[in-house]
Design an enzyme around this catalytic site. Structure first.
Site, PDB file in Angstrom:
ATOM      1  CD  GLN A 232      -2.569  24.725  -4.565  1.00 43.25           C
ATOM      2  OE1 GLN A 232      -3.376  24.498  -5.645  1.00 43.25           O
ATOM      3  NE2 GLN A 232      -1.358  24.784  -4.329  1.00 43.25           N
ATOM      4  NE  ARG A 379       3.773  18.500  -9.683  1.00 42.75           N
ATOM      5  CZ  ARG A 379       3.194  16.877  -9.677  1.00 42.75           C
ATOM      6  NH1 ARG A 379       2.147  16.170 -10.655  1.00 42.75           N
ATOM      7  NH2 ARG A 379       4.476  16.713  -9.419  1.00 42.75           N
ATOM      8  CB  CYS A 380       6.340  26.177 -12.118  1.00 40.86           C
ATOM      9  SG  CYS A 380       5.588  27.155 -13.244  1.00 40.86           S
ATOM     10  CD  GLU A 749       6.637  23.444  -8.217  1.00 40.43           C
ATOM     11  OE1 GLU A 749       7.663  23.826  -8.007  1.00 40.43           O
ATOM     12  OE2 GLU A 749       5.561  23.965  -7.251  1.00 40.43           O
TER      13      GLU A 749
END
Lengths: 804, 181
Positions: A232, A379-380, A749
């Site tokens: 990523q 996802r945060c 998110e």
């Protein structure tokens, strides 16, 4: 669809929705390849002469390696190389730095410290042979006592897991505090009521459908190392590889092609990547490693695993006077958290940012255990999920204790719309929001009062209904660079825009899409800023040889930071195009006005040139003294984080006989500022809600007392399917971010961060009559059933029931 | 034998058995010499270069590798290539010709039924098998039929809508409704 811009000033201005600008639910351009099976993921990369790598992992959680015998593996036909930790050590590659200034073993040398740790690897002509050869390696282990939770880790006689680190005399990684201790203590002394709760946010695995993998290709003749990998953050990896492998940075090219999801799992640098690099350098051939799912589940980036003791100091009328929190977090054997180095536990202290709290104090301790390194921001935004979950669970417990309605309790403690900018008790500055309105939209949508009546009626028939609310604000878009960094690399982002002669353009950014739809959305920002149809803008990301330096995509940084850079670079292009327009219109620059897609003469609006005509002039008819071409880059360092707000309301029915609970309705209200592509925003919210539902109902990884990972495949690690997943009702409130160039805030998110507490609060609301205050996630039927029948809180802290 | 994992021909390792099989893939007969233990997913991906079939779990759980064998959905990561000998296999590349789209492909695009795209080929093929058997499914029937395919991005709601959209198109029911915009 959302209407955004005011009416155009002249009849010639473009219709922004028609050209795919801001607010258009433009169909995704990347889908054209994905629906044809033409996506290009790392496993699709095939290079001439490519070899295949497989990893041998430790079957035990904590053991001294007595011996490794690789003779049988070396003798198998088709095997080209067998690597062990000892061989890595001769090249000083047995250990690598983590994203938190810790070290992590690439291949174990002295000891294994978690189940699934990399012990050896084989490079062979095909993956089947490599796997066979891995099985032929004989390793003798001498087992050591295993630590699987913070209590064990902090026991005075606990074995030291990281005896490789000089000066490490216990298993504590950090002991951090933030806030005002004295002020908080004072407030607690003066409180009418103190509400206390203990919880565990269980360890969870992001599990993108594509596992990790890399193809390393070192070319001795040119000295260039090319690595196709699932990452990523390609530029951060390039920097890390340059430091680890001691190769010059300009001779390293990282390509991150299509990614089959990331969710934070593909931020860290994993040992497998490093091994393919070394193998390729040694063999001078491309080496491919594609992780299998069990390897992925037991060894790569977990999230969560945080224990909380939380307290609220309350006035009788419901006003919160202070918050006190202590967390113990389990980081596994190596501290590998991806987070700004200034903050020891990420942005956990963003908790309670949407409430007007006078004072607060947080202490946080992190420990080593015999588990895989955890702490990816699943996802945060750097541990914000835990922060908001604990916040909303504490809010509900306190409201129940005071006998105040849960919605009213939140409303009376919200930061008010006219209180912005607002300084939180932990020092963050929030800039905008309409929290009460957002909550009200949700309450109206679900008919809160009506449900309460229905709930009371149902109770008469012995049915258990519950309603849960969760409100949250999330700090998205790290930087600014003053405070935020990864490994000391400051956080900002970048975009580069080249407008060709005919007005077609290519845009590259330092972000990296993993399904978020950057190729579609970024082009829409350019369309909004310049009036070039979005279809005329191609977006490329993920190749460090061509993309500008950027921090990558995680923590919902894309729109807040890279999206801002896209707007800024488009504005630079527009500024240069204005000079070209003045030249073409034969007026001074000051006399030139802009409307979408067109410059015109202020005094004669009919005399104008399009942005495309300006582009042509940049290469064919530029004025004296003006540099040819129409391209620019922008590095955007945000002045602050952006703070989207969300309110999630869930209703459930619990079966008191079995503990099974069904979701009746899910209402989500999100305020993410200006929405660039509403269709994509809604897709992100629905995906996020599903992860929230998963966390609350089934998805967790636990360990037995011996450190065996329970859940190394999708039969044991449960993810929701289309069958269980509830439907969602989405609503919106729009409060533009005042400092973002296009008023956007980030959304990817929010639902994952705020959602879990809504599901848990709903079940807890249904169980209120049993005197139960907390059941740890996931709310498995047996835990709920135990809560109902035994009338006590149920802890999910591992190890679970080793005596059974 | 040509190794399926290398462009350069390699001698078959000593003692490695090889079987010749013929599979009809997307309408075209293909022949290959394979080890009996080779998985169908690997034959399709590495042998026939049809990389639209993805492998996400190797254990028949995630469904990303779903293909149709004689029209029925099969998870190709747990079927041996030799078992496909003499059978008809449809992969995502065979859903439609190069210049046209199958209604399912249009549906997934129009209803935003994908994000990262990794599960998408398997989803569409599972959906194709459903619509062949049940051309007018209810939402529950679609959800049940897709419950062997995991998606981590979308939350399924739009995937279900995509399949229902395609069913409607294939039944010709929406001719009078214009575009979805």
């Amino acid at each position: 669809m959302t209407a955004t811009e005011p009416a155009p000033t002249t009849s010639r201005a473009l219709d922004e929705i028609k050209i795919g600008g801001m607010g258009a639910s433009r169909r995704r351009v990347e889908d054209n390849r994905f629906i044809r099976g033409r996506g290009h993921y790392v496993d699709d990369v095939v290079l001439p002469g490519m070899l295949h790598m497989e990893i041998l992992r430790s079957p035990v959680a904590h053991a001294r390696i007595v011996s490794i015998d690789t003779t049988r593996a070396w003798n198998m036909p088709g095997v080209r190389l067998v690597l062990t930790g000892e061989m890595m050590a001769t090249r000083n590659l047995a250990w690598m730095p983590t994203l938190s200034y810790d070290t992590q073993a690439v291949l174990a040398t002295d000891k294994v410290r978690f189940q699934g740790q990399e012990v050896a690897c084989v490079i062979a002509d095909d993956p089947y042979i490599a796997k066979d050869a891995c099985e032929a390696i004989e390793v003798e282990y001498e087992q050591l006592p295993v630590i699987v939770n913070p209590t064990q880790a902090m026991a005075p006689d606990a074995p030291i897991i990281r005896d490789d680190k000089e000066g490490q005399a216990d298993n504590v990684i950090f002991d951090w505090e933030v806030g005002d201790k004295e002020g908080t203590d004072r407030a607690f002394a003066e409180a009418d009521h103190v509400s206390t709760i203990r919880m565990h946010y269980p360890r969870s695995h992001p599990s993108p459908l594509e596992c990790c993998g890399s193809v390393a290709d070192f070319d001795r003749a040119t000295g260039k190392l090319t690595i196709y990998m699932t990452t990523q953050a390609p530029h951060i990896v390039r920097a890390a590889v340059a430091l680890i492998a001691e190769l010059p940075e300009h001779m390293i090219r990282i390509v991150s092609p299509d990614l089959g999801g990331g969710f934070g799992n593909k931020v860290p640098v994993y040992p497998g990547y490093v091994m393919t690099i070394l193998a390729s350098i040694l063999l001078e051939r491309p080496v491919k490693w594609i992780e299998d799912r069990s390897g992925n589940l037991i060894s790569t980036g977990f999230g969560r695993d945080v224990y909380l003791e939380g307290e609220l100091a309350l006035r009788r009328d419901g006003k919160i006077l202070a918050v006190r929190m202590h967390t113990d977090s389990d980081h596994g054997a190596f501290f590998g958290d991806a987070q700004p180095s200034k903050f020891k536990i990420g942005l956990l202290h963003s908790t309670f940012s949407c409430y007007d709290i006078p004072t607060a104090h947080l202490t946080a301790r992190g420990v080593y255990t015999n588990k895989a390194p955890g702490g990816v921001a699943y996802r945060c935004s750097f541990r914000v999920t835990e922060a908001m979950f604990f916040q909303e669970r504490m809010m509900q417990a306190a409201a129940d204790e005071l006998g105040i309605d849960q919605a009213e309790f939140r409303r009376m403690n919200f930061v008010r719309d006219d209180d912005f900018p607002h300084r939180t008790p932990f020092g963050f500055l929030t800039d905008s929001g309409q929290y009460a309105k957002c909550l009200q939209v949700g309450l109206d949508a679900i008919d809160y009062e009506g449900f309460r009546r229905e709930q009371a009626e149902a109770a008469k028939q012995g049915r258990l209904l519950g309603i849960g609310i969760s409100c949250m604000t999330e700090p998205l878009g790290a930087g600014n660079s003053r405070e935020y960094d990864i490994l000391g690399i400051k956080m900002f982002d970048s975009a580069e825009l080249r407008v060709h002669m005919t007005g077609k353009a290519i845009l590259r950014t330092g972000a990296k899409t993993q399904g978020q739809g950057h190729e579609t959305t970024w082009a829409q920002i350019v369309a909004h800023e310049l009036g070039l149809p979005a279809d005329d803008v191609v977006v490329e990301e993920g190749d460090t040889d061509t993309a500008p330096f950027g921090m990558g995509t995680y923590a919902s940084r894309s729109t807040p930071v890279a999206g801002a850079a896209v707007a800024m670079v488009a504005r630079k292009i527009r500024a240069k195009a204005r000079k070209l327009a003045a030249h073409l219109l034969e007026v001074s620059e000051e006399d030139v006005e802009w409307e979408l897609g067109r410059f015109y003469v202020r005094s004669a609006p009919d005399r104008g040139v399009t942005i495309q005509e300006c582009a042509m002039a940049a290469y064919s008819n530029m004025p004296d003294g003006l540099e040819p071409g129409l391209e620019a880059n922008a590095y955007y360092d945000p002045p602050n984080l952006t703070w989207p707000f969300g309110c999630y309301i869930v209703t459930v029915e619990v079966d008191p006989m079995t503990g099974v609970w069904d979701v009746l309705r899910v209402v989500a209200v999100d305020d993410c500022g200006v929405r660039i592509n509403p269709m994509i925003v809604e897709g992100q919210i629905m995906g996020g809600l599903t992860e929230a539902y998963a966390m609350s109902s089934m998805q967790f990884i636990t360990f037995d007392a011996d450190g065996n990972c329970i859940g190394s495949n999708f039969m044991d690690y449960l993810l929701p399917t289309a069958w269980e997943t509830p439907g969602y009702e989405l609503h919106e409130v729009v409060t533009p971010c005042p400092h973002h160039p296009i008023g956007a805030k980030g959304i990817g998110e929010c639902a994952t961060v705020g959602g879990p507490a809504a599901f848990v609060n709903a079940v807890m609301d249904a169980l209120k009559q049993y005197g139960v205050r907390n059941v740890d996630m996931p709310l498995l039927p047996d835990r709920v059933h135990e809560a109902i029948t035994q009338r006590h809180d149920v802890s999910g802290a591992p190890p679970i029931r080793t005596d059974a | 034998m040509t190794s399926l994992f290398e462009e350069v021909p390699a001698a078959a390792a000593e003692g490695v058995p090889v079987r010749r099989i013929t599979v009809r893939v997307n309408g075209t007969p293909r022949t290959a010499d394979v080890e009996p233990r080779l998985l169908l997913a690997h034959l399709l991906r590495q042998g026939f270069k049809l990389t639209g079939t993805h492998t996400g779990c190797d254990t028949t759980n995630c469904g990303a590798c779903t293909v149709l064998v004689d029209g029925l959905p099969v998870k190709s990561c747990t079927m041996l290539a030799v078992q496909a000998d003499g059978h008809e296999v449809t992969t995502v590349e065979g859903l439609a010709g190069p210049s046209e789209l199958h209604p399912l492909q249009e549906g997934f695009k129009d209803e935003h039924g994908l994000q990262c795209g990794f599960c998408t080929p398997g989803m569409m093929l599972a959906a194709k098998a459903l619509l062949a058997e049940n051309p007018d499914p209810t939402e529950d029937e679609v959800r049940f039929a897709l419950s062997g395919n995991l998606c981590r991005c979308t939350g399924y709601q739009n995937i279900v809508k995509s399949v229902l959209w395609a069913a409607k198109q294939m039944n010709g029911a929406s001719a009078d409704e214009g575009s979805a915009e």
